[in-house]
Design an enzyme around this catalytic site. Structure first.
Site, mmCIF file in Angstrom:
data_model
loop_
_atom_site.group_PDB
_atom_site.id
_atom_site.type_symbol
_atom_site.label_atom_id
_atom_site.label_comp_id
_atom_site.label_asym_id
_atom_site.label_seq_id
_atom_site.Cartn_x
_atom_site.Cartn_y
_atom_site.Cartn_z
ATOM 1 N N ASP A 291 6.499 -5.366 6.890
ATOM 2 C CA ASP A 291 5.098 -4.942 6.995
ATOM 3 C C ASP A 291 4.251 -6.019 6.344
ATOM 4 O O ASP A 291 3.767 -5.869 5.231
ATOM 5 C CB ASP A 291 4.920 -3.584 6.289
ATOM 6 C CG ASP A 291 3.482 -3.105 6.355
ATOM 7 O OD1 ASP A 291 2.702 -3.624 7.168
ATOM 8 O OD2 ASP A 291 3.143 -2.202 5.564
ATOM 9 N N GLY B 195 9.735 -11.602 -0.617
ATOM 10 C CA GLY B 195 10.630 -10.992 0.359
ATOM 11 C C GLY B 195 11.567 -11.998 1.015
ATOM 12 O O GLY B 195 12.708 -11.668 1.374
ATOM 13 N N ASP C 181 -0.982 -11.153 8.343
ATOM 14 C CA ASP C 181 -0.947 -12.056 9.493
ATOM 15 C C ASP C 181 -0.182 -13.336 9.128
ATOM 16 O O ASP C 181 -0.079 -13.687 7.951
ATOM 17 C CB ASP C 181 -2.383 -12.424 9.914
ATOM 18 C CG ASP C 181 -3.142 -11.225 10.473
ATOM 19 O OD1 ASP C 181 -2.501 -10.252 10.889
ATOM 20 O OD2 ASP C 181 -4.392 -11.279 10.484
ATOM 21 N N GLU D 282 7.461 -6.339 -2.677
ATOM 22 C CA GLU D 282 6.064 -6.763 -2.470
ATOM 23 C C GLU D 282 5.810 -7.916 -3.440
ATOM 24 O O GLU D 282 6.115 -7.812 -4.627
ATOM 25 C CB GLU D 282 5.135 -5.568 -2.748
ATOM 26 C CG GLU D 282 3.688 -5.892 -3.015
ATOM 27 C CD GLU D 282 2.962 -6.515 -1.818
ATOM 28 O OE1 GLU D 282 2.938 -5.914 -0.743
ATOM 29 O OE2 GLU D 282 2.399 -7.625 -1.995
ATOM 30 N N ASP E 84 0.825 -1.219 0.000
ATOM 31 C CA ASP E 84 0.000 0.000 0.000
ATOM 32 C C ASP E 84 0.855 1.264 0.000
ATOM 33 O O ASP E 84 0.362 2.350 -0.292
ATOM 34 C CB ASP E 84 -0.956 -0.011 1.203
ATOM 35 C CG ASP E 84 -0.233 -0.254 2.515
ATOM 36 O OD1 ASP E 84 0.552 0.616 2.933
ATOM 37 O OD2 ASP E 84 -0.439 -1.334 3.125
HETATM 38 N N1 AG3 Z 1 -0.040 -5.191 7.736
HETATM 39 C C1 AG3 Z 1 -1.069 -5.998 8.313
HETATM 40 C C2 AG3 Z 1 -1.112 -6.076 9.783
HETATM 41 C C3 AG3 Z 1 -2.006 -7.185 10.212
HETATM 42 C C4 AG3 Z 1 -3.425 -6.790 10.409
HETATM 43 N N2 AG3 Z 1 -4.151 -7.906 10.941
HETATM 44 C C5 AG3 Z 1 -5.463 -7.962 11.082
HETATM 45 N N3 AG3 Z 1 -6.225 -6.945 10.785
HETATM 46 N N4 AG3 Z 1 -6.019 -9.067 11.485
HETATM 47 C C6 AG3 Z 1 -0.602 -3.985 7.331
HETATM 48 C C7 AG3 Z 1 -0.286 -3.494 6.013
HETATM 49 C C8 AG3 Z 1 -0.293 -2.017 6.138
HETATM 50 N N5 AG3 Z 1 0.695 -1.417 5.359
#
Ligand code: AG3
Length: 275
Positions: A156, A139, A159, A107, A87
């Site tokens: 980043d 990655g 889950d 990514e 993102d």
């Molecule tokens: N990375 C995701 C974090 C996990 C969120 N988990 C959840 N909502 N169950 C976020 C990407 C943002 N750049």
């Protein structure tokens, strides 16, 4: 409840529901189900496999805390790597640091970046900066191939389900160590201390075996499970609790401040107990 609601099942017994104004986009990418929706309370929201990744309303809590804590811990970060983060939110924060010469985004799913560019310009706006390089690759493979390359690495990820599982492994952390410069450091998002205590404990132990300095810090993220989120940091030399604030850059932020940086490492007793 009137209208259309999206619910993320955060645990088998807990859902977060968000009222939708409309669905802007929905597709199956080669890697996942992707949707961008317009919500009433948090603005636009990115979903991957029905899990909330980010919302325009609260993304800055997370993106500022995952980026500025490691970048201000390093006295002169010139090269940074983001794994995941398609993102663009972490990249947007990284390029606020004047010392940064190159920020690499790795990514796996090009469709995340394409959709962020189209539907989430407030978050993805940094991706066009001349210092940014975007690579659509795995990655895990990328860090396996790199040696002595980055000052700061930020993971980043989604889950720890499916393809992201490998980003939470000791083997991956050892490769991150090798990909870092001799005084480099890294941070990963490591889920909810309320619901993922055992995962966090295992990660902290793995990091303590690999890095001279291993620490956990916390921040509120309203749309993530439990509302309180954890970040795990491994560092070869610099301690995030010993930043020389006189030398830190002046940053325009909405959540992060030096005091919040320091305070984020104060762990409530229930979190100390899981470690
Ligand atoms: N990375 C995701 C974090 C996990 C969120 N988990 C959840 N909502 N169950 C976020 C990407 C943002 N750049």
């Amino acid at each position: 409840m009137q209208g259309i609601w999206f619910s993320e099942l955060q645990t088998p017994g807990l859902a977060l529901s968000v009222k939708l104004k409309k669905t802007l986009h929905h597709e199956k990418t080669p890697y996942q189900d992707l949707a961008v929706v317009e919500t009433e309370s948090y603005g636009r929201m990115l979903l991957l496999d029905n899990i909330i990744q980010t919302t325009v309303g609260d993304e800055f809590f997370y993106h500022e805390m995952i980026a500025h804590v490691p970048l201000n811990t390093h006295p002169n970060p010139r090269t940074a790597l983001v794994i995941g983060g398609g993102d663009g939110g972490v990249i947007r924060e990284i390029i606020k640091h004047p010392s940064i010469e190159k920020a690499t985004l790795v990514e796996i799913d090009a469709r995340v970046v394409a959709n962020a560019r189209e539907y989430l310009p407030e978050i993805s706006c940094g991706l066009d900066d001349a210092r940014v390089e975007i690579r659509f690759e795995d990655g895990i493979e990328h860090v396996r191939q790199m040696e002595n390359t980055y000052d700061v690495i930020i993971v980043d990820s989604t889950d720890p389900i499916g393809p992201a599982v490998g980003l939470f492994s000791a083997e991956f952390y050892r490769n991150v160590y090798r990909a870092l410069k001799p005084d480099g450091l890294f941070v990963a998002q490591t889920e909810s201390p309320l619901f993922n205590g055992r995962l966090i404990r295992r990660i902290q132990r793995d990091l303590a075996e690999i890095f001279p300095i291993a620490r956990l810090y916390l921040a509120t993220v309203p749309t993530y499970p439990g509302g309180l989120w954890s970040f795990s940091l491994g560092s070869k030399e610099y301690d995030p609790l010993e930043v020389d604030w006189k030398k830190a850059p002046q940053l325009v932020t909405r959540f992060y401040t030096p005091a919040i940086h320091q305070g984020a490492f104060a762990l409530p007793p229930f979190v100390q107990e899981i470690l």
